[in-house]
Design an enzyme around this catalytic site. Structure first.
Site, PDB file in Angstrom:
ATOM      1  N   CYS A   1       0.822  -1.208   0.000  1.00  0.00           N
ATOM      2  CA  CYS A   1       0.000   0.000   0.000  1.00  0.00           C
ATOM      3  C   CYS A   1       0.860   1.265   0.000  1.00  0.00           C
ATOM      4  O   CYS A   1       0.695   2.145  -0.860  1.00  0.00           O
ATOM      5  CB  CYS A   1      -0.971  -0.018   1.173  1.00  0.00           C
ATOM      6  SG  CYS A   1      -0.246  -0.510   2.737  1.00  0.00           S
TER       7      CYS A   1
HETATM    8  N1  LIG Z   1      -4.298  -4.544   4.950  1.00  0.00           N
HETATM    9  C1  LIG Z   1      -3.760  -3.807   3.978  1.00  0.00           C
HETATM   10  O1  LIG Z   1      -4.036  -2.603   3.849  1.00  0.00           O
HETATM   11  C2  LIG Z   1      -2.825  -4.436   3.003  1.00  0.00           C
HETATM   12  C3  LIG Z   1      -2.385  -5.729   3.122  1.00  0.00           C
HETATM   13  N2  LIG Z   1      -1.499  -6.260   2.222  1.00  0.00           N
HETATM   14  C4  LIG Z   1      -0.981  -7.617   2.389  1.00  0.00           C
HETATM   15  O2  LIG Z   1      -2.028  -8.530   2.046  1.00  0.00           O
HETATM   16  C5  LIG Z   1      -1.935  -9.702   2.848  1.00  0.00           C
HETATM   17  C6  LIG Z   1      -3.247  -9.868   3.622  1.00  0.00           C
HETATM   18  O3  LIG Z   1      -3.453  -8.723   4.430  1.00  0.00           O
HETATM   19  P1  LIG Z   1      -4.731  -8.548   5.340  1.00  0.00           P
HETATM   20  O4  LIG Z   1      -5.946  -8.931   4.594  1.00  0.00           O
HETATM   21  O5  LIG Z   1      -4.637  -7.188   5.916  1.00  0.00           O
HETATM   22  O6  LIG Z   1      -4.428  -9.647   6.478  1.00  0.00           O
HETATM   23  P2  LIG Z   1      -5.376 -10.210   7.591  1.00  0.00           P
HETATM   24  O7  LIG Z   1      -4.514 -10.463   8.759  1.00  0.00           O
HETATM   25  O8  LIG Z   1      -6.549  -9.304   7.756  1.00  0.00           O
HETATM   26  O9  LIG Z   1      -5.873 -11.598   6.976  1.00  0.00           O
HETATM   27  C7  LIG Z   1      -5.004 -12.672   6.727  1.00  0.00           C
HETATM   28  C8  LIG Z   1      -5.777 -13.850   6.119  1.00  0.00           C
HETATM   29  O10 LIG Z   1      -4.869 -14.912   5.866  1.00  0.00           O
HETATM   30  C9  LIG Z   1      -5.368 -16.153   6.436  1.00  0.00           C
HETATM   31  N3  LIG Z   1      -4.186 -16.881   6.888  1.00  0.00           N
HETATM   32  C10 LIG Z   1      -3.350 -16.566   7.912  1.00  0.00           C
HETATM   33  N4  LIG Z   1      -2.335 -17.447   8.001  1.00  0.00           N
HETATM   34  C11 LIG Z   1      -2.531 -18.357   6.991  1.00  0.00           C
HETATM   35  C12 LIG Z   1      -1.834 -19.528   6.569  1.00  0.00           C
HETATM   36  N5  LIG Z   1      -0.706 -19.920   7.174  1.00  0.00           N
HETATM   37  N6  LIG Z   1      -2.319 -20.222   5.530  1.00  0.00           N
HETATM   38  C13 LIG Z   1      -3.459 -19.825   4.897  1.00  0.00           C
HETATM   39  N7  LIG Z   1      -4.164 -18.730   5.260  1.00  0.00           N
HETATM   40  C14 LIG Z   1      -3.707 -17.996   6.288  1.00  0.00           C
HETATM   41  C15 LIG Z   1      -6.302 -15.698   7.537  1.00  0.00           C
HETATM   42  O11 LIG Z   1      -7.386 -16.586   7.705  1.00  0.00           O
HETATM   43  P3  LIG Z   1      -7.363 -17.883   8.608  1.00  0.00           P
HETATM   44  O12 LIG Z   1      -6.416 -17.594   9.746  1.00  0.00           O
HETATM   45  O13 LIG Z   1      -8.762 -18.111   9.001  1.00  0.00           O
HETATM   46  O14 LIG Z   1      -6.867 -18.976   7.690  1.00  0.00           O
HETATM   47  C16 LIG Z   1      -6.878 -14.394   6.983  1.00  0.00           C
HETATM   48  O15 LIG Z   1      -7.988 -14.664   6.162  1.00  0.00           O
HETATM   49  C17 LIG Z   1      -0.737  -9.497   3.794  1.00  0.00           C
HETATM   50  O16 LIG Z   1       0.406 -10.078   3.254  1.00  0.00           O
HETATM   51  C18 LIG Z   1      -0.604  -7.979   3.826  1.00  0.00           C
HETATM   52  O17 LIG Z   1       0.699  -7.611   4.127  1.00  0.00           O
HETATM   53  C19 LIG Z   1      -1.077  -5.557   1.144  1.00  0.00           C
HETATM   54  C20 LIG Z   1      -1.483  -4.262   0.977  1.00  0.00           C
HETATM   55  C21 LIG Z   1      -2.371  -3.580   1.901  1.00  0.00           C
HETATM   56  C1  LIG Z   2      -0.664   0.393   9.319  1.00  0.00           C
HETATM   57  C2  LIG Z   2       0.240  -0.798   9.086  1.00  0.00           C
HETATM   58  O1  LIG Z   2       0.606  -1.500   9.999  1.00  0.00           O
HETATM   59  N1  LIG Z   2       0.596  -1.034   7.830  1.00  0.00           N
HETATM   60  C3  LIG Z   2       1.454  -2.139   7.452  1.00  0.00           C
HETATM   61  C4  LIG Z   2       1.741  -2.129   5.992  1.00  0.00           C
HETATM   62  C5  LIG Z   2       0.571  -2.432   5.149  1.00  0.00           C
HETATM   63  C6  LIG Z   2       0.715  -3.672   4.347  1.00  0.00           C
HETATM   64  O2  LIG Z   2      -0.111  -4.503   4.418  1.00  0.00           O
HETATM   65  O3  LIG Z   2       1.804  -3.821   3.614  1.00  0.00           O
HETATM   66  P1  LIG Z   2       2.307  -5.227   3.062  1.00  0.00           P
HETATM   67  O4  LIG Z   2       1.421  -5.643   2.009  1.00  0.00           O
HETATM   68  O5  LIG Z   2       3.677  -5.053   2.573  1.00  0.00           O
HETATM   69  O6  LIG Z   2       2.297  -6.163   4.202  1.00  0.00           O
HETATM   70  C7  LIG Z   2       2.820  -2.071   8.102  1.00  0.00           C
HETATM   71  O7  LIG Z   2       3.346  -0.998   8.302  1.00  0.00           O
HETATM   72  O8  LIG Z   2       3.389  -3.146   8.289  1.00  0.00           O
END
Ligand SMILES: NC(=O)C1=CN([C@@H]2O[C@H](COP(=O)(O)OP(=O)(O)OC[C@H]3O[C@@H](n4cnc5c(N)ncnc54)[C@H](OP(=O)(O)O)[C@@H]3O)[C@@H](O)[C@H]2O)C=CC1
Ligand SMILES: CC(=O)N[C@@H](CCC(=O)OP(=O)(O)O)C(=O)O
Length: 344
Positions: free
Chosen positions: A150
Site C-alpha cells: 500500500c
Molecule cells: N491490509 C492492507 O491494507 C494491506 C495488506 N497487504 C498484504 O495482504 C496480505 C493480507 O493482508 P490482510 O488482509 O490485511 O491480512 P489479515 O490479517 O486481515 O488476513 C489474513 C488472512 O490470511 C489467512 N491466513 C493466515 N495465516 C494463513 C496460513 N498460514 N495459511 C493460509 N491462510 C492464512 C487468515 O485466515 P485464517 O487464519 O482463518 O486462515 C486471513 O484470512 C498481507 O500479506 C498484507 O501484508 C497488502 C497491501 C495492503
Molecule cells: C498500518 C500498518 O501497519 N501497515 C502495514 C503495511 C501495510 C501492508 O499490508 O503492507 P504489506 O502488504 O507489505 O504487508 C505495516 O506498516 O506493516
C-alpha cells in the site's frame, strides 16, 4: 467467465476482493479459504455480502481445489504464497499474490527484511511487479504477479513522473506517509485497539520499514539508477486510507510540473491528477481503485511536493490485484473497478 480462488478470505484484503468481485462480469469465485472459519458460509460471516455468494463457504486451503481455478489470489501473511505458488503454476493456475512474497527481486534482501529465508527463490525471475502504471505490458503476459504494497503504491505513483524525467535529486527523496489502521490487518493487535489508535497519531519504523527496499527498487527502475529514500510511515486514527507527502529537490528548471503529471497519467484509468493547488483527501478515494495526486512547488523554490492518496485496501491491495487480473486475462481493465469513492 473464469473461476478464481482466494486464499485468506477472512482478512481485510480477502473480503475486499469478495466485495469487488461481486460486481465483476467475467469472474466467479470458486473457492475461498480460511483455517479458522471452515464450513461457514460467506454471507453468514459478512452480512454485506448476503445475496452475492449464496452457496459459497470457507474451506481449508486445499491445493487440489485451488488448482481447479484459472487464477488464485493470495491475501495471506508473508510466506504462505511461497509454499503454494509453485504447485499452482505447475498446474496452469495463475497466481496473484497480495503479500510481499515476490515483490523484492533479491531473495537475500527479502530474507533480511522479512526475517525468514525466501521460500521460493526459483520463482523470482518470472514474478512481475504488479504496478500497471509501470509494467502493464509485462503484466498482460505474466503467470505470477506480486501486487505492490500500500505505501509503495502511493509513493511510487507520486514520484514516477519526476524520476522518469530526471528532474529531482535521486539521492535525497523523502516520503512522509500516513496509514489507516486496516493497513495492519484484521488480526487482534494492541496498537489497533480503539483506545490505542483513536485520538492519537504515531510514527513507526522510522529506522527502517520493510517497504523501504520495495519502494527503493521501484523508484530505482523509474530513475534508471539507485534512489536514496527516507521513508517514515505513521499510524493515524482512520480506518482506510494512505496519505503520502513526497518531497524532492529540483536539480533543473522543471517547466510546467502540472502538465508533466497530467501528460504522464493521461491514459491511466486509475490515477487522477487534481487541478493545480489541490490538496487531495483520503476520503475522496475511499472504496475506489484510485490514486489522486497533486503537485506543488512552494514559492517557486527548489522543492517539489507531491500529495498522493489511495485507499490501502483498494488501489493499495485488492483493487490493484483485480486490475492485474483484468490485464492478465484480457478483460476491460476497469471491470469490477468502476465504482466511484464512497465519500465526497
Ligand atoms: N491490509 C492492507 O491494507 C494491506 C495488506 N497487504 C498484504 O495482504 C496480505 C493480507 O493482508 P490482510 O488482509 O490485511 O491480512 P489479515 O490479517 O486481515 O488476513 C489474513 C488472512 O490470511 C489467512 N491466513 C493466515 N495465516 C494463513 C496460513 N498460514 N495459511 C493460509 N491462510 C492464512 C487468515 O485466515 P485464517 O487464519 O482463518 O486462515 C486471513 O484470512 C498481507 O500479506 C498484507 O501484508 C497488502 C497491501 C495492503
Ligand atoms: C498500518 C500498518 O501497519 N501497515 C502495514 C503495511 C501495510 C501492508 O499490508 O503492507 P504489506 O502488504 O507489505 O504487508 C505495516 O506498516 O506493516
Amino acid at each position: 467467465m473464469i473461476k478464481v480462488g482466494i486464499v485468506g478470505g477472512t482478512g481485510y484484503t480477502g473480503v475486499e476482493l469478495l466485495r469487488l468481485l461481486a460486481q465483476h462480469p467475467e469472474v466467479e469465485v470458486e473457492a475461498i479459504t480460511s483455517r479458522s472459519e471452515e464450513g461457514i458460509r460467506v454471507g453468514d460471516m459478512y452480512p454485506n455480502l448476503r445475496g452475492h455468494y449464496d452457496g459459497l463457504a470457507f474451506s481449508a486451503p486445499d491445493a487440489e481445489r485451488l488448482a481447479a481455478c484459472d487464477a488464485v489470489f493470495f491475501a495471506t501473511p508473508h510466506g504462505v504464497a511461497h509454499a503454494l505458488a509453485g504447485e499452482l503454476l505447475d498446474k496452469g493456475t495463475r497466481v496473484i499474490d497480495l503479500s510481499a512474497d515476490f515483490r523484492l527481486r533479491d531473495a537475500a534482501e527479502w530474507a533480511h527484511w522479512y526475517g525468514q529465508p525466501h521460500g521460493a527463490p526459483a520463482l523470482l525471475d518470472e514474478a512481475v511487479y504488479g504496478l500497471p502504471e509501470m509494467h502493464r505490458e509485462r503484466i498482460r503476459k505474466a503467470r505470477l504477479i506480486a501486487v505492490p504494497g500500500c505505501y509503495p503504491t502511493a509513493v511510487q505513483l507520486g514520484l514516477l513522473p519526476l524520476l522518469e524525467a530526471g528532474l529531482i535529486d535521486a539521492d535525497r527523496v523523502i516520503a512522509d506517509c500516513k496509514s489507516g489502521v486496516t493497513g495492519a490487518g484484521r488480526g487482534a493487535k494492541v496498537p489497533s485497539l480503539l483506545a490505542e489508535a483513536s485520538e492519537s497519531m504515531k510514527a513507526y519504523g522510522a529506522g527502517g520499514h520493510r517497504h523501504l527496499p520495495e519502494i527503493r527498487q521501484g523508484l530505482g527502475d523509474a530513475a534508471g539508477g539507485p534512489v536514496g529514500l527516507t521513508f517514515v510511515p505513521h499510524l493515524t486514527p482512520m480506518i482506510r486510507g494512505i496519505h503520502a507527502t513526497l518531497y524532492g529537490r529540483l536539480t533543473t528548471e522543471p517547466g510546467d510540473l502540472q502538465a508533466l503529471f497530467e501528460t504522464r497519467f493521461a491514459d491511466e484509468p486509475f490515477v487522477d491528477v487534481m487541478p493545480a493547488g489541490s490538496h487531495p483527501e483520503t476520503r475522496s478515494v475511499k472504496g475506489a481503485n484510485l490514486c489522486r495526486l497533486a503537485v506543488h512547488r512552494p514559492g517557486d523554490g527548489d522543492t517539489v511536493v507531491v500529495l498522493s492518496v489511495i485507499d490501502n485496501l483498494v488501489k493499495g491491495a485488492s483493487g490493484q490485484a483485480v486490475q492485474n487480473l483484468n490485464l492478465m486475462f484480457g478483460f476491460d481493465e476497469r471491470a469490477g473497478l468502476s465504482a466511484p469513492a464512497l465519500m465526497p
